[in-house]
Design an enzyme around this catalytic site. Structure first.
Site, PDB file in Angstrom:
ATOM      1  N   LYS A   1       0.811  -1.235   0.000  1.00  0.00           N
ATOM      2  CA  LYS A   1       0.000   0.000   0.000  1.00  0.00           C
ATOM      3  C   LYS A   1       0.838   1.277   0.000  1.00  0.00           C
ATOM      4  CE  LYS A   1      -3.869  -2.289   2.217  1.00  0.00           C
ATOM      5  NZ  LYS A   1      -4.708  -2.406   3.406  1.00  0.00           N
TER       6      LYS A   1
ATOM      7  N   ASP B   1      -9.538   2.540   2.320  1.00  0.00           N
ATOM      8  CA  ASP B   1      -9.413   1.942   3.657  1.00  0.00           C
ATOM      9  C   ASP B   1      -9.866   2.880   4.774  1.00  0.00           C
ATOM     10  OD1 ASP B   1      -8.411  -0.587   3.098  1.00  0.00           O
ATOM     11  OD2 ASP B   1      -6.321   0.060   3.159  1.00  0.00           O
TER      12      ASP B   1
HETATM   13  P1  ATR Z   1       0.187  -2.845   4.940  1.00  0.00           P
HETATM   14  O1  ATR Z   1       0.344  -2.067   3.699  1.00  0.00           O
HETATM   15  O2  ATR Z   1      -0.886  -3.868   4.833  1.00  0.00           O
HETATM   16  O3  ATR Z   1       0.040  -2.031   6.181  1.00  0.00           O
HETATM   17  P2  ATR Z   1       2.981  -3.003   5.500  1.00  0.00           P
HETATM   18  O4  ATR Z   1       3.092  -1.583   5.058  1.00  0.00           O
HETATM   19  O5  ATR Z   1       4.026  -3.979   5.046  1.00  0.00           O
HETATM   20  O6  ATR Z   1       1.593  -3.629   5.065  1.00  0.00           O
HETATM   21  O7  ATR Z   1       2.886  -3.008   7.105  1.00  0.00           O
HETATM   22  C1  ATR Z   1       3.018  -4.193   7.832  1.00  0.00           C
HETATM   23  C2  ATR Z   1       2.982  -3.835   9.314  1.00  0.00           C
HETATM   24  O8  ATR Z   1       3.169  -5.051  10.079  1.00  0.00           O
HETATM   25  C3  ATR Z   1       4.114  -2.908   9.747  1.00  0.00           C
HETATM   26  O9  ATR Z   1       3.673  -2.153  10.851  1.00  0.00           O
HETATM   27  C4  ATR Z   1       5.201  -3.912  10.171  1.00  0.00           C
HETATM   28  O10 ATR Z   1       6.165  -3.405  11.057  1.00  0.00           O
HETATM   29  P3  ATR Z   1       7.509  -2.692  10.464  1.00  0.00           P
HETATM   30  O11 ATR Z   1       7.079  -1.313  10.057  1.00  0.00           O
HETATM   31  O12 ATR Z   1       8.465  -2.697  11.594  1.00  0.00           O
HETATM   32  O13 ATR Z   1       7.947  -3.525   9.291  1.00  0.00           O
HETATM   33  C5  ATR Z   1       4.350  -4.929  10.878  1.00  0.00           C
HETATM   34  N1  ATR Z   1       5.038  -6.232  10.938  1.00  0.00           N
HETATM   35  C6  ATR Z   1       5.203  -7.102   9.933  1.00  0.00           C
HETATM   36  N2  ATR Z   1       5.876  -8.192  10.357  1.00  0.00           N
HETATM   37  C7  ATR Z   1       6.147  -7.980  11.685  1.00  0.00           C
HETATM   38  C8  ATR Z   1       6.806  -8.741  12.696  1.00  0.00           C
HETATM   39  N3  ATR Z   1       7.341  -9.940  12.440  1.00  0.00           N
HETATM   40  N4  ATR Z   1       6.856  -8.217  13.949  1.00  0.00           N
HETATM   41  C9  ATR Z   1       6.310  -7.004  14.228  1.00  0.00           C
HETATM   42  N5  ATR Z   1       5.679  -6.249  13.300  1.00  0.00           N
HETATM   43  C10 ATR Z   1       5.593  -6.729  12.050  1.00  0.00           C
END
Ligand code: ATR
Length: 307
Positions: free
Chosen positions: A84, A128
């Site tokens: 996104k 969204d």
């Molecule tokens: P979307 O567009 O659906 O929001 P995204 O931009 O990739 O997808 O966001 C994913 C979210 O999940 C982020 O807040 C990410 O944290 P980071 O900004 O630190 O990457 C969080 N996230 C994904 N995997 C994670 C993990 N293993 N532990 C903690 N947070 C995680």
């Protein structure tokens, strides 16, 4: 790139032929997506010769995949985790919704005359933000104004939710993210757009009215909880909303239910963002009841589970 097709044909729908219009969702992972079930039911209900597919697209391939859909004459796309924010840079133009909420979850391919030649351009929208508020009101009967909210996640979905909650004038927002710099950047953007909004990066010292999970933690069965239980205990939250809808009850929602919180999963948000996307692509009012029933059947009765 792998394709997962659900409910490609619905009874009563025109057969696929050279006139069929296509839409799709791109995500990584994508197998959990209930969007094909929802949109194909809606196309069928309106007798449209349209189909909706789901593709697993790695972030490195997002540009090529959007370009592919454009040249193949797709009507539109949805984007989910983790695309996104990336998509902001990959579309030809941003609708004001995408500019305002800082993320793209819907693309419409539009024809535009350039130098006398027809050209198709990709326009990014955000459906969204309004969907989050509609779902919170519908599922949790929450009065957002003056609510204290703890928001987990500062990616595309988290950033949109944070800005929208500030626009709704919540009392105080607490932003927590694995990568703290992203939470700080969202807090700074809130201060810029909504100077009077109280916003803190980190866990609150006391209880909140609402905790929202906007991270992708919970999609996979072995994922850890998205919150640090030493810093915040679930019985300090009145209500918990998880944007994940598959599994229908994540470990977070289960723990929240056991702690006595009111809970809801992300199905309502999926429904409302999908209904708006449907209207953006087709120009027709979305058959909300049909879409809701298709989603509920897909998520609560199907045996397909996330990866
Ligand atoms: P979307 O567009 O659906 O929001 P995204 O931009 O990739 O997808 O966001 C994913 C979210 O999940 C982020 O807040 C990410 O944290 P980071 O900004 O630190 O990457 C969080 N996230 C994904 N995997 C994670 C993990 N293993 N532990 C903690 N947070 C995680």
């Amino acid at each position: 790139m792998a394709a997962y097709k659900f409910h490609v044909f619905q009874p009563g729908q025109p057969a696929i032929n050279a006139d069929t219009r296509f839409c799709a969702v791109y995500g990584f992972p994508i197998r959990h997506s209930a969007s094909p079930a929802m949109h194909n039911a809606a196309f069928a209900a309106l007798g449209l010769n349209w189909r909706y597919l789901a593709f697993e697209v790695h972030p490195d391939d997002l540009r090529a995949a959007i370009e592919g859909a454009r040249v193949m004459g797709f009507a539109g796309l949805n984007l989910t985790v983790p695309h996104k924010l990336l998509a902001l840079e990959l579309v030809d133009a941003l609708d004001k919704s995408a500019r305002k909420w800082g993320a793209v979850n819907t693309i419409r391919f539009e024809s535009a005359g350039v130098d006398g030649r027809a050209k198709i351009r990709a326009v990014g929208f955000n459906t969204d933000a309004d969907a989050i508020v509609a779902a919170l009101r519908e599922d949790l009967k929450l009065e957002l104004r003056r609510a204290r909210v703890l928001l987990l996640g500062a990616g595309g979905a988290g950033r949109t939710a944070a800005l929208k909650l500030a626009a709704e004038k919540v009392a105080e927002l607490f932003l927590v993210n694995r990568t703290q710099s992203k939470a700080r950047a969202v807090a700074a953007e809130i201060k810029r757009q909504f100077p009077s909004q109280r916003v803190t990066v980190g866990y609150p010292e006391s209880g909140v009215d609402l905790l929202i999970n906007a991270t992708s933690l919970g999609l996979k069965p072995d994922d850890k909880l998205p919150l640090n239980k030493k810093r915040f205990s679930l019985d300090q939250a009145r209500a918990v909303y998880d944007m994940i809808y598959r599994p229908a009850e994540t470990a977070l929602l289960k723990a929240a239910r056991k702690a006595g919180c009111q809970t809801a999963n992300g199905l309502g948000m999926l429904l409302h963002q999908g209904a708006r996307a449907f209207e953006i692509w087709t120009g027709k009012p979305a058959p909300l009841g049909v879409m809701r029933r298709a989603l509920e059947a897909e998520v609560y009765q199907s045996t397909v589970h996330g990866p």
